[in-house]
Design an enzyme around this catalytic site. Structure first.
Site, PDB file in Angstrom:
ATOM      1  N   LYS A 172       0.864  -1.175   0.000  1.00 25.09           N
ATOM      2  CA  LYS A 172       0.000   0.000   0.000  1.00 25.09           C
ATOM      3  C   LYS A 172       0.892   1.214   0.000  1.00 25.09           C
ATOM      4  CE  LYS A 172      -4.491   0.560   0.119  1.00 25.09           C
ATOM      5  NZ  LYS A 172      -5.527  -0.393  -0.341  1.00 25.09           N
TER       6      LYS A 172
HETATM    7  P1  NAD Z   1     -13.234   7.180  -2.987  1.00 23.77           P
HETATM    8  O1  NAD Z   1     -12.272   8.253  -2.679  1.00 23.77           O
HETATM    9  O2  NAD Z   1     -13.681   6.956  -4.379  1.00 23.77           O
HETATM   10  O3  NAD Z   1     -14.576   7.386  -2.111  1.00 23.77           O
HETATM   11  C1  NAD Z   1     -14.573   7.569  -0.733  1.00 23.77           C
HETATM   12  C2  NAD Z   1     -15.973   8.017  -0.331  1.00 23.77           C
HETATM   13  O4  NAD Z   1     -16.046   8.101   1.095  1.00 23.77           O
HETATM   14  C3  NAD Z   1     -16.354   9.400  -0.870  1.00 23.77           C
HETATM   15  O5  NAD Z   1     -17.703   9.387  -1.265  1.00 23.77           O
HETATM   16  C4  NAD Z   1     -16.173  10.290   0.366  1.00 23.77           C
HETATM   17  O6  NAD Z   1     -17.006  11.448   0.325  1.00 23.77           O
HETATM   18  C5  NAD Z   1     -16.640   9.338   1.441  1.00 23.77           C
HETATM   19  N1  NAD Z   1     -16.266   9.740   2.778  1.00 23.77           N
HETATM   20  C6  NAD Z   1     -15.075  10.247   3.210  1.00 23.77           C
HETATM   21  N2  NAD Z   1     -15.148  10.543   4.507  1.00 23.77           N
HETATM   22  C7  NAD Z   1     -16.402  10.215   4.904  1.00 23.77           C
HETATM   23  C8  NAD Z   1     -17.095  10.294   6.138  1.00 23.77           C
HETATM   24  N3  NAD Z   1     -16.496  10.767   7.221  1.00 23.77           N
HETATM   25  N4  NAD Z   1     -18.380   9.844   6.189  1.00 23.77           N
HETATM   26  C9  NAD Z   1     -18.989   9.378   5.094  1.00 23.77           C
HETATM   27  N5  NAD Z   1     -18.388   9.279   3.905  1.00 23.77           N
HETATM   28  C10 NAD Z   1     -17.107   9.703   3.819  1.00 23.77           C
HETATM   29  O7  NAD Z   1     -12.616   5.849  -2.363  1.00 23.77           O
HETATM   30  P2  NAD Z   1     -12.946   4.342  -2.736  1.00 23.77           P
HETATM   31  O8  NAD Z   1     -11.973   3.885  -3.738  1.00 23.77           O
HETATM   32  O9  NAD Z   1     -14.405   4.177  -2.988  1.00 23.77           O
HETATM   33  O10 NAD Z   1     -12.539   3.620  -1.367  1.00 23.77           O
HETATM   34  C11 NAD Z   1     -13.420   3.555  -0.262  1.00 23.77           C
HETATM   35  C12 NAD Z   1     -12.935   2.460   0.683  1.00 23.77           C
HETATM   36  O11 NAD Z   1     -12.902   1.218  -0.022  1.00 23.77           O
HETATM   37  C13 NAD Z   1     -11.526   2.658   1.251  1.00 23.77           C
HETATM   38  O12 NAD Z   1     -11.500   2.079   2.552  1.00 23.77           O
HETATM   39  C14 NAD Z   1     -10.662   1.820   0.320  1.00 23.77           C
HETATM   40  O13 NAD Z   1      -9.456   1.403   0.946  1.00 23.77           O
HETATM   41  C15 NAD Z   1     -11.589   0.656   0.070  1.00 23.77           C
HETATM   42  N6  NAD Z   1     -11.307  -0.116  -1.147  1.00 23.77           N
HETATM   43  C16 NAD Z   1     -11.311   0.466  -2.380  1.00 23.77           C
HETATM   44  C17 NAD Z   1     -11.088  -0.307  -3.518  1.00 23.77           C
HETATM   45  C18 NAD Z   1     -11.163   0.273  -4.900  1.00 23.77           C
HETATM   46  O14 NAD Z   1     -11.073  -0.502  -5.862  1.00 23.77           O
HETATM   47  N7  NAD Z   1     -11.349   1.556  -5.076  1.00 23.77           N
HETATM   48  C19 NAD Z   1     -10.815  -1.677  -3.389  1.00 23.77           C
HETATM   49  C20 NAD Z   1     -10.822  -2.246  -2.120  1.00 23.77           C
HETATM   50  C21 NAD Z   1     -11.072  -1.462  -1.004  1.00 23.77           C
END
Ligand code: NAD
Length: 409
Positions: free
Chosen positions: A97
């Site tokens: 990461k």
């Molecule tokens: P992203 O940046 O696209 O979206 C994050 C979302 O969370 C946004 O809508 C943001 O407004 C919201 N957010 C932030 N703080 C918040 C709060 N306090 N309360 C409510 N909402 C809040 O990120 P993502 O890629 O969707 O990732 C989200 C999670 O999923 C992370 O934990 C990431 O590690 C995990 N993840 C992502 C992927 C991927 O393929 N993108 C894969 C596995 C895991």
């Protein structure tokens, strides 16, 4: 959290003390400073990190996070989880990461490009298609991956698409990667609904976070017939007991970057989103949002962890007591569709042979279904929680590989 969870598994598997550090300690932890020119001509320096947890299984693989909270500890924990996640899914990767400590709301697009390129340039001695392959995470997207790939390629003197995944399709990306994580979350939630005999028509879902994972999870659940009654992001929350219009909300967030301004009538208290009564709850924003108190108050039938590490170890103890009321799909399984399709992207880039989207989805679901069955069987056989079962399978595979390969020299 990641270390505590590992010790629970190590105790369960009775792993000897002298083997534990070798499994848990990151192989490499890299810190770099990334100076860039700001738009006003001044110079700003940002701290960047990359942790490569283990090199036993093949190259390392993992996302890059741009957020104010990023530090070496957060990155290391996420790298450790990636290792168990890849092993559970049977991918030939160790976990990694990376990230940069940055508040993106203070950055222009040009500054973001400069930071992305400088971060990748600083990482060149430590990454490579057969060493460590990056991907998007919170705060990074297809555009940032394209800049990473372009920067790396400029230094190699040739296009090396396989250095990162999550790229745009027209720049060496794969069909189905953008949707992969959220789709996988929805697919697994639907599988559990089948197990619990919950009819999707009339069932309800609540989503925290409406970024990449949350929005496509919401869309997938909506397409299965569920009503998505509440959604939140960093700007607030929306609630509609008749079900939100997910496609319209996705169009809005695409255009405006958040759910703010979507509606004047549907506002809701974001602090109450997680504890709404619903069939499927998807935390898809950030770590540690479900603590023991929230866990006590959850009113969902299925907790589908889209985010990494949304549940604290204290909350896990509560969930274990409540496992007859609530079915947990742990993060390392639930959101693994993302890394599975990233793996497909890497394979396609290496072979320069690209698949149809149906092929990508079919293979993604096949791997998720296999891991799901494996977890369920193990949890029943050992009478352990789903999280312990999923992690035990991952840890066991890494341990077997380490022991078979031996210790050099
Ligand atoms: P992203 O940046 O696209 O979206 C994050 C979302 O969370 C946004 O809508 C943001 O407004 C919201 N957010 C932030 N703080 C918040 C709060 N306090 N309360 C409510 N909402 C809040 O990120 P993502 O890629 O969707 O990732 C989200 C999670 O999923 C992370 O934990 C990431 O590690 C995990 N993840 C992502 C992927 C991927 O393929 N993108 C894969 C596995 C895991």
């Amino acid at each position: 959290m990641a270390a505590n969870q590992f010790y629970v598994i190590a105790n369960h598997l009775e792993i000897p003390m002298d083997e534990r550090d070798r499994l848990l300690m990151p192989k490499r932890a890299i810190t770099v400073s990334c100076p860039i020119h700001r738009d006003d001509g001044s110079v700003a320096v940002f701290e960047g990190y990359r942790v490569q947890h283990l090199l036993t299984m093949g190259p390392t693989k993992g996302g890059t996070r741009f957020a104010p909270s990023v530090d070496i500890g957060e990155v290391a924990a996420l790298a450790v989880w990636m290792s168990w996640k890849c092993a559970l899914a049977g991918l030939p990767y160790g976990g990694a990461k990376g990230g940069v400590t940055v508040d993106l709301t203070t950055m222009s697009k040009r500054e973001l490009e400069a930071l992305s390129r400088r971060y990748m340039q600083e990482m060149i001695p430590f990454v490579g298609p057969h060493t460590d392959v990056m991907a998007p995470d919170m705060g990074t997207n297809e555009q940032v991956m394209a800049w990473f790939m372009d920067t790396y390629s400029m230094y190699q003197g040739q296009t090396v698409t396989e250095i990162v995944t999550g790229k745009p399709v027209y720049a060496g990306g794969t069909l189905g990667r953008r949707e992969a994580t959220g789709r996988g979350v929805a697919h697994l939630a639907k599988r559990v609904m089948d197990v619990l005999a919950i009819n999707p028509a009339g069932a309800t879902a609540v989503i925290q976070g409406f970024g990449n994972v949350g929005s496509y999870a919401a869309l997938g659940l909506h397409q299965f017939g569920l009503k998505v009654i509440a959604v939140s992001d960093h700007t607030g929350a929306l609630y509609d007991k008749g079900g939100l219009d997910i496609l319209a909300l996705m169009r809005h967030t695409d255009q405006h970057g958040s759910i703010a301004g979507f509606s004047n009538q549907l506002h809701f208290d974001p602090a109450q989103v997680l504890t709404l009564a619903c069939d499927v709850l998807v935390p898809a924003a950030m770590e540690r949002v479900i603590d023991a108190k929230v866990a006590d108050n959850l009113k969902c039938r299925i907790l589908a962890e889209g985010a990494n590490g949304p549940t604290t170890p204290e909350a896990d103890l509560v969930l274990e007591k409540r496992q007859d009321e609530m079915f947990l799909i742990p993060d390392i399984l639930c959101n693994s569709g993302g890394v599975v399709v990233s793996y497909f992207e890497w394979v396609q880039d290496l072979q320069q042979l690209f698949w149809e989207e149906e092929e990508v989805m079919r293979r993604e679901y096949q791997i998720l279904d296999r891991a799901f069955e494996h977890m369920l069987k193990r949890a029943k056989a050992d009478k352990i929680s789903h999280r312990t079962a999923a992690m035990a399978i991952g840890v066991e595979k890494v341990r077997a590989a380490k022991n078979t390969r031996g210790l050099f020299p």
